[in-house]
Motif scaffolding. Structure first.
Motif, PDB file in Angstrom:
ATOM      1  N   ASN A   1      -7.250   1.916   1.804  1.00  0.00           N
ATOM      2  CA  ASN A   1      -6.942   2.600   0.412  1.00  0.00           C
ATOM      3  C   ASN A   1      -7.172   1.770  -0.808  1.00  0.00           C
ATOM      4  O   ASN A   1      -6.823   0.629  -0.663  1.00  0.00           O
ATOM      5  CB  ASN A   1      -5.221   3.188   0.487  1.00  0.00           C
ATOM      6  CG  ASN A   1      -4.998   3.948  -0.497  1.00  0.00           C
ATOM      7  OD1 ASN A   1      -5.623   4.502  -1.191  1.00  0.00           O
ATOM      8  ND2 ASN A   1      -3.683   3.716  -0.813  1.00  0.00           N
TER       9      ASN A   1
ATOM     10  N   LYS B   1       0.025   4.123   0.589  1.00  0.00           N
ATOM     11  CA  LYS B   1      -0.456   4.967   1.754  1.00  0.00           C
ATOM     12  C   LYS B   1       0.089   4.707   3.025  1.00  0.00           C
ATOM     13  O   LYS B   1       0.893   5.529   3.801  1.00  0.00           O
ATOM     14  CB  LYS B   1      -1.820   5.005   1.737  1.00  0.00           C
ATOM     15  CG  LYS B   1      -2.426   6.561   2.208  1.00  0.00           C
ATOM     16  CD  LYS B   1      -3.884   6.446   2.125  1.00  0.00           C
ATOM     17  CE  LYS B   1      -4.712   7.381   3.114  1.00  0.00           C
ATOM     18  NZ  LYS B   1      -6.206   7.175   2.733  1.00  0.00           N
ATOM     19  N   CYS B   2       0.051   3.269   3.607  1.00  0.00           N
ATOM     20  CA  CYS B   2       0.562   2.952   4.860  1.00  0.00           C
ATOM     21  C   CYS B   2       1.532   1.929   5.005  1.00  0.00           C
ATOM     22  O   CYS B   2       1.980   1.454   5.894  1.00  0.00           O
ATOM     23  CB  CYS B   2      -0.793   2.548   5.563  1.00  0.00           C
ATOM     24  SG  CYS B   2      -1.157   0.886   5.120  1.00  0.00           S
TER      25      CYS B   2
ATOM     26  N   CYS C   1       1.014  -1.147  -0.137  1.00  0.00           N
ATOM     27  CA  CYS C   1      -0.066  -0.122  -0.057  1.00  0.00           C
ATOM     28  C   CYS C   1       1.062   1.209  -0.059  1.00  0.00           C
ATOM     29  O   CYS C   1       1.493   1.518   0.901  1.00  0.00           O
ATOM     30  CB  CYS C   1      -0.959   0.041   1.163  1.00  0.00           C
ATOM     31  SG  CYS C   1      -1.935   1.455   1.349  1.00  0.00           S
TER      32      CYS C   1
ATOM     33  N   CYS D   1      -5.706   0.425   5.727  1.00  0.00           N
ATOM     34  CA  CYS D   1      -6.318   1.807   5.674  1.00  0.00           C
ATOM     35  C   CYS D   1      -7.468   1.649   4.818  1.00  0.00           C
ATOM     36  O   CYS D   1      -7.924   3.058   4.521  1.00  0.00           O
ATOM     37  CB  CYS D   1      -5.289   2.733   5.599  1.00  0.00           C
ATOM     38  SG  CYS D   1      -4.483   2.675   3.836  1.00  0.00           S
TER      39      CYS D   1
ATOM     40  N   CYS E   1      -6.479  -1.958   0.384  1.00  0.00           N
ATOM     41  CA  CYS E   1      -5.507  -2.076   1.588  1.00  0.00           C
ATOM     42  C   CYS E   1      -6.594  -2.465   2.552  1.00  0.00           C
ATOM     43  O   CYS E   1      -7.707  -1.752   2.894  1.00  0.00           O
ATOM     44  CB  CYS E   1      -4.776  -1.017   1.827  1.00  0.00           C
ATOM     45  SG  CYS E   1      -3.776  -0.868   3.268  1.00  0.00           S
TER      46      CYS E   1
HETATM   47 ZN    ZN Z   1      -3.053   1.032   3.452  1.00  0.00          ZN
END
Ligand code: ZN
Length: 72
Positions: free
Chosen positions: A60, A8-9, A6, A58, A55
């Protein structure tokens, strides 16, 4: 199919989004994967920029549906 991380995280706990039911050949495995978060169901309306990865940490959604289908 290789799993991405991911953006993002940075989690590797990422499931693939299936658009439509055409890939569900093994129903038992399909439902198991669905429950475990390995796969997610997208809608029936397909646009040009649907995400392919979901994900589980999160929520996402990212990636390109078209590129991954070629890799399958
Ligand atoms: Zn994520």
């Amino acid at each position: 199919m290789k799993h991405p991380i991911c953006p993002k995280c940075k989690s590797a706990n990422v499931g693939v989004i299936l658009w439509g039911y055409q890939l569900a050949k093994d129903k038992e495995q399909f439902e198991k994967d669905l429950t475990s978060g390995k796969i997610h169901l997208g809608g029936c309306i397909i646009s040009d920029d649907d995400p392919i990865w979901h994900c589980n940490v999160c929520n996402n959604e990212f990636g390109s549906r078209f590129r991954t289908l070629e890799e399958l």
